[in-house]
Design a protein around this motif. Structure first.
Motif, PDB file in Angstrom:
ATOM      1  N   TYR A 222     -39.705 -89.886  38.592  1.00 37.02           N
ATOM      2  CA  TYR A 222     -40.386 -91.162  38.830  1.00 37.02           C
ATOM      3  C   TYR A 222     -41.732 -91.201  38.104  1.00 37.02           C
ATOM      4  CZ  TYR A 222     -36.950 -92.319  42.469  1.00 37.02           C
ATOM      5  OH  TYR A 222     -35.804 -92.620  43.148  1.00 37.02           O
ATOM      6  N   ALA A 223     -42.457 -90.080  38.132  1.00 33.89           N
ATOM      7  CA  ALA A 223     -43.767 -90.057  37.466  1.00 33.89           C
ATOM      8  C   ALA A 223     -43.615 -90.309  35.968  1.00 33.89           C
ATOM      9  CB  ALA A 223     -44.460 -88.717  37.716  1.00 33.89           C
ATOM     10  N   ALA A 224     -42.575 -89.742  35.363  1.00 38.60           N
ATOM     11  CA  ALA A 224     -42.357 -89.960  33.930  1.00 38.60           C
ATOM     12  C   ALA A 224     -42.045 -91.431  33.654  1.00 38.60           C
ATOM     13  CB  ALA A 224     -41.221 -89.064  33.428  1.00 38.60           C
ATOM     14  N   GLU A 225     -41.262 -92.051  34.546  1.00 42.97           N
ATOM     15  CA  GLU A 225     -40.972 -93.484  34.382  1.00 42.97           C
ATOM     16  C   GLU A 225     -42.256 -94.302  34.486  1.00 42.97           C
ATOM     17  OE1 GLU A 225     -36.475 -93.178  36.404  1.00 42.97           O
ATOM     18  OE2 GLU A 225     -38.139 -94.048  37.546  1.00 42.97           O
ATOM     19  N   ILE A 226     -43.068 -93.970  35.478  1.00 41.15           N
ATOM     20  CA  ILE A 226     -44.306 -94.717  35.714  1.00 41.15           C
ATOM     21  C   ILE A 226     -45.264 -94.541  34.533  1.00 41.15           C
ATOM     22  CG2 ILE A 226     -46.365 -94.829  37.188  1.00 41.15           C
ATOM     23  CD1 ILE A 226     -44.392 -93.895  39.514  1.00 41.15           C
ATOM     24  N   ASP A 227     -45.403 -93.301  34.051  1.00 43.77           N
ATOM     25  CA  ASP A 227     -46.340 -93.049  32.950  1.00 43.77           C
ATOM     26  C   ASP A 227     -45.897 -93.714  31.649  1.00 43.77           C
ATOM     27  OD1 ASP A 227     -48.060 -91.601  34.558  1.00 43.77           O
ATOM     28  OD2 ASP A 227     -47.190 -89.661  34.058  1.00 43.77           O
ATOM     29  N   SER A 228     -44.578 -93.779  31.451  1.00 39.95           N
ATOM     30  CA  SER A 228     -44.076 -94.398  30.215  1.00 39.95           C
ATOM     31  C   SER A 228     -43.976 -95.911  30.354  1.00 39.95           C
ATOM     32  CB  SER A 228     -42.698 -93.833  29.865  1.00 39.95           C
ATOM     33  OG  SER A 228     -41.733 -94.308  30.797  1.00 39.95           O
ATOM     34  N   GLY A 229     -43.920 -96.401  31.601  1.00 43.23           N
ATOM     35  CA  GLY A 229     -43.694 -97.829  31.812  1.00 43.23           C
ATOM     36  C   GLY A 229     -42.265 -98.250  31.507  1.00 43.23           C
TER      37      GLY A 229
ATOM     38  N   PHE B 187     -45.963 -92.691  47.389  1.00 42.24           N
ATOM     39  CA  PHE B 187     -46.153 -92.041  46.085  1.00 42.24           C
ATOM     40  C   PHE B 187     -46.461 -93.080  44.998  1.00 42.24           C
ATOM     41  CE2 PHE B 187     -44.476 -90.413  42.051  1.00 42.24           C
ATOM     42  CZ  PHE B 187     -45.179 -89.227  41.943  1.00 42.24           C
ATOM     43  N   PHE B 188     -45.715 -94.176  45.008  1.00 40.93           N
ATOM     44  CA  PHE B 188     -45.935 -95.207  43.981  1.00 40.93           C
ATOM     45  C   PHE B 188     -47.333 -95.827  44.126  1.00 40.93           C
ATOM     46  CE2 PHE B 188     -41.079 -95.914  44.361  1.00 40.93           C
ATOM     47  CZ  PHE B 188     -40.832 -94.833  43.541  1.00 40.93           C
ATOM     48  N   GLN B 189     -47.766 -95.996  45.364  1.00 39.77           N
ATOM     49  CA  GLN B 189     -49.125 -96.509  45.589  1.00 39.77           C
ATOM     50  C   GLN B 189     -50.150 -95.533  45.014  1.00 39.77           C
ATOM     51  OE1 GLN B 189     -50.492 -97.946  49.586  1.00 39.77           O
ATOM     52  NE2 GLN B 189     -52.066 -96.401  49.279  1.00 39.77           N
ATOM     53  N   GLY B 190     -49.930 -94.256  45.259  1.00 46.14           N
ATOM     54  CA  GLY B 190     -50.837 -93.243  44.723  1.00 46.14           C
ATOM     55  C   GLY B 190     -50.842 -93.251  43.208  1.00 46.14           C
ATOM     56  N   ALA B 191     -49.666 -93.413  42.619  1.00 47.67           N
ATOM     57  CA  ALA B 191     -49.566 -93.467  41.151  1.00 47.67           C
ATOM     58  C   ALA B 191     -50.326 -94.661  40.607  1.00 47.67           C
ATOM     59  CB  ALA B 191     -48.093 -93.530  40.738  1.00 47.67           C
ATOM     60  N   ALA B 192     -50.177 -95.804  41.287  1.00 44.72           N
ATOM     61  CA  ALA B 192     -50.889 -97.011  40.841  1.00 44.72           C
ATOM     62  C   ALA B 192     -52.401 -96.803  40.945  1.00 44.72           C
ATOM     63  CB  ALA B 192     -50.453 -98.216  41.674  1.00 44.72           C
ATOM     64  N   ALA B 193     -52.839 -96.097  41.991  1.00 43.11           N
ATOM     65  CA  ALA B 193     -54.273 -95.836  42.163  1.00 43.11           C
ATOM     66  C   ALA B 193     -54.794 -94.950  41.036  1.00 43.11           C
ATOM     67  CB  ALA B 193     -54.535 -95.188  43.519  1.00 43.11           C
ATOM     68  N   LEU B 194     -54.016 -93.937  40.660  1.00 39.01           N
ATOM     69  CA  LEU B 194     -54.441 -93.063  39.551  1.00 39.01           C
ATOM     70  C   LEU B 194     -54.489 -93.841  38.243  1.00 39.01           C
ATOM     71  CD1 LEU B 194     -52.674 -89.632  40.189  1.00 39.01           C
ATOM     72  CD2 LEU B 194     -54.957 -90.384  40.858  1.00 39.01           C
ATOM     73  N   LEU B 199     -55.630 -92.328  34.870  1.00 37.70           N
ATOM     74  CA  LEU B 199     -54.984 -91.018  35.041  1.00 37.70           C
ATOM     75  C   LEU B 199     -53.472 -91.201  35.130  1.00 37.70           C
ATOM     76  CD1 LEU B 199     -57.508 -89.835  37.743  1.00 37.70           C
ATOM     77  CD2 LEU B 199     -57.289 -88.807  35.459  1.00 37.70           C
ATOM     78  N   GLN B 200     -52.743 -90.157  34.772  1.00 36.48           N
ATOM     79  CA  GLN B 200     -51.284 -90.261  34.763  1.00 36.48           C
ATOM     80  C   GLN B 200     -50.674 -89.841  36.103  1.00 36.48           C
ATOM     81  OE1 GLN B 200     -50.021 -88.447  30.824  1.00 36.48           O
ATOM     82  NE2 GLN B 200     -49.433 -90.604  30.709  1.00 36.48           N
ATOM     83  N   ALA B 201     -49.576 -90.512  36.437  1.00 47.53           N
ATOM     84  CA  ALA B 201     -48.869 -90.210  37.690  1.00 47.53           C
ATOM     85  C   ALA B 201     -48.407 -88.755  37.725  1.00 47.53           C
ATOM     86  CB  ALA B 201     -47.674 -91.150  37.854  1.00 47.53           C
ATOM     87  N   ARG B 202     -48.068 -88.224  36.541  1.00 44.15           N
ATOM     88  CA  ARG B 202     -47.567 -86.843  36.537  1.00 44.15           C
ATOM     89  C   ARG B 202     -48.610 -85.838  37.035  1.00 44.15           C
ATOM     90  NH1 ARG B 202     -45.826 -86.652  30.464  1.00 44.15           N
ATOM     91  NH2 ARG B 202     -45.341 -88.751  31.140  1.00 44.15           N
ATOM     92  N   THR B 203     -49.884 -86.201  36.953  1.00 46.19           N
ATOM     93  CA  THR B 203     -50.914 -85.250  37.396  1.00 46.19           C
ATOM     94  C   THR B 203     -50.923 -85.069  38.913  1.00 46.19           C
ATOM     95  OG1 THR B 203     -52.655 -86.943  37.554  1.00 46.19           O
ATOM     96  CG2 THR B 203     -52.413 -85.812  35.434  1.00 46.19           C
ATOM     97  N   MET B 204     -50.262 -85.955  39.655  1.00 52.42           N
ATOM     98  CA  MET B 204     -50.238 -85.793  41.110  1.00 52.42           C
ATOM     99  C   MET B 204     -48.922 -85.199  41.617  1.00 52.42           C
ATOM    100  SD  MET B 204     -49.795 -89.717  42.583  1.00 52.42           S
ATOM    101  CE  MET B 204     -49.429 -89.314  44.297  1.00 52.42           C
ATOM    102  N   VAL B 205     -47.953 -85.005  40.720  1.00 55.57           N
ATOM    103  CA  VAL B 205     -46.618 -84.586  41.162  1.00 55.57           C
ATOM    104  C   VAL B 205     -46.663 -83.246  41.887  1.00 55.57           C
ATOM    105  CG1 VAL B 205     -44.387 -83.763  40.336  1.00 55.57           C
ATOM    106  CG2 VAL B 205     -45.281 -85.956  39.538  1.00 55.57           C
TER     107      VAL B 205
END
Lengths: 296, 296
Positions: A222-229, B187-194, B199-205
């Motif tokens: 999921y993080a890879a999807e989010i980071d790539s959009g 998790f998605f909320q946290g990713a949006a906050a980063l 910052l990238q979502a992968r950094t919180m994985v």
């Protein structure tokens, strides 16, 4: 390294977590001074060799590394105020929950008093303090972290510096912590549903644990999807989750359990579908949650 | 056991999960017949040795063990209707999501046609099918489970029979599954906050994974509290979570992220506190979620 070589540390705030921090320092041989607003909390630590400072000024003056574990940044500043002039040159490390704005204000106050500042968070329960894989992360002055990394690792083997901006730990704390109450509430709802059938909550624990393991394994995807959009290569689509939304009403009909708290989650799925994400990965919910300010 | 000794199986429904099930049976040497409403999905399996039945009647007639993987119980019954008279004496195993009521209706229909019935669920993603620790649970006729446990274990080494009532798997599916969307949305909320901070979502994985591990470790404690009804020995109280509720607004102010979906969770905390659970474990939320019907 002998005990005499260990950095003297001071711990301010002796709730369950603060006491666990002080115990870990003591167990590792650090000369440890403790202080708490209500002094009774210090007695068990004093029995284990901690020095109990009667005032916060004496506590701060006792060590080059001062770790606070009070409830909020406001509580921390209020407690430290009498010792503000004693902070110059010391490393001040806060371990409490709070907002990024609170961390920035704390950092400014610390800098104004000449302290070298780190804001951190313990990502675990008090009983896990000191374990090799217990995670603590810190943000702020990198030189303070480098100087005290070995001392801080006493509190948990997985000790990380997130960056020089003092508010990063609070930001990650909010970002990562956002899963906790929702996940637990889902578990409690499931437990209530089983009880309605005369079954015990403990019978679902093993299954729930495996389910969390599976969720954990999906996060990098999921993080890879989010980071790539790019949400188009979807294992689980928004529409698949929309199809499951009816289960909430069915569970209520079946068990009487209140599922109303989950209704806004289904609304998010509908908003994602309306935005064209129906066939996309459920991680596209990130796009719906992201505010217009962040998108700008 | 040679391939000739393996139970012939039929798999109906060749979406991602159904195809994974059929592949696992093929890989284990089971003579495998497949059928799908749109026949194109069968070609990759036929290339791996599956027999592609042109009609559902021929598919059902081909094996004593018929596994269905269609979207709902209604879809399953509709697909099986032409083969209803061919089901007598066969083991029918459904692997789809659905309500306990849907499972009971399916069981009645299966019994009416002389089939021996199990309703199950795959607690994982298609790529995990066949792995030693992949969990599948089943409910319904124990003799069917015992007769085919070795066959079913091909789909996942952690294969469990929950009980003779056919709707138990659906009930556990709903109970355990209730954590998924809430946890992911957190998790998605946290990713949006980063992302709002660049910052990238992968950094919180990695941190999120450890957080889920910690939640997992807490579940047996919470389950014991829920089963005993004694919430007084609390590691994390309702009031502690209430103190964190303000973070939602702070996160929105900080990052622009939409946290409105979490507001009902804070309402549940307030209701729990109003019911006298403020100083009790957060697992007391179960008492608030449990409906009056269940409590009666």
């Amino acid at each position: 390294m002998t005990a005499a070589d260990r950095t003297p540390v001071t711990v301010l705030g002796l709730g369950a977590m603060g006491s666990a921090l002080a115990e870990a320092f003591l167990a590792a041989g650090h000369p440890t001074t403790v202080w708490n607003r209500t002094p009774g909390r210090a007695a068990p630590l004093a029995a284990k060799g901690a020095r109990h400072a009667p005032t916060v000024r004496e506590a701060v003056a006792a060590a080059p590394l001062v770790v606070t574990c009070l409830t909020t940044f406001e509580d921390t500043r209020r407690a430290l105020e009498p010792a503000a002039h004693d902070l110059a040159g010391r490393a001040l490390v806060t371990l409490n929950s709070g907002s990024p704005a609170g961390a920035r204000a704390m950092a400014a106050w610390a800098a104004g008093n000449g302290a070298r500042f780190l804001a951190g968070a313990v990502k675990n329960v008090p009983s896990a303090v000191g374990a090799p894989d217990t995670l603590l992360y810190y943000s702020g002055d990198r030189t303070v972290f480098d100087a005290h990394a070995a001392d801080l690792r006493v509190l948990g083997g997985d000790t990380v510096h997130l960056g020089d901006e003092a508010d990063l730990a609070a930001l990650y704390e909010m970002a990562v912590g956002a899963m906790l109450l929702p996940a637990l509430t889902g578990f409690f709802q499931g437990a209530a549903a089983l009880q309605a059938r005369g079954l015990q909550a403990r019978t679902m624990v093993r299954f729930a644990g495996k389910w969390l393991d599976m969720i954990s394994a999906l996060l990098p995807v999921y993080a890879a999807e989010i980071d790539s959009g790019d949400y188009t290569d979807a294992a689980s689509t928004v529409d698949l989750f929309r199809a499951g939304a009816a289960h909430d009403a069915e569970l209520t009909a079946e068990t009487g359990v209140d599922t109303a708290w989950a209704a806004p989650l289904n609304d998010l799925l509908e908003r994602a579908a309306a935005a064209g994400h129906g066939g996309h990965s459920v991680s596209a919910l990130t796009e719906v949650l992201r505010g217009p300010r962040a998108a700008a």
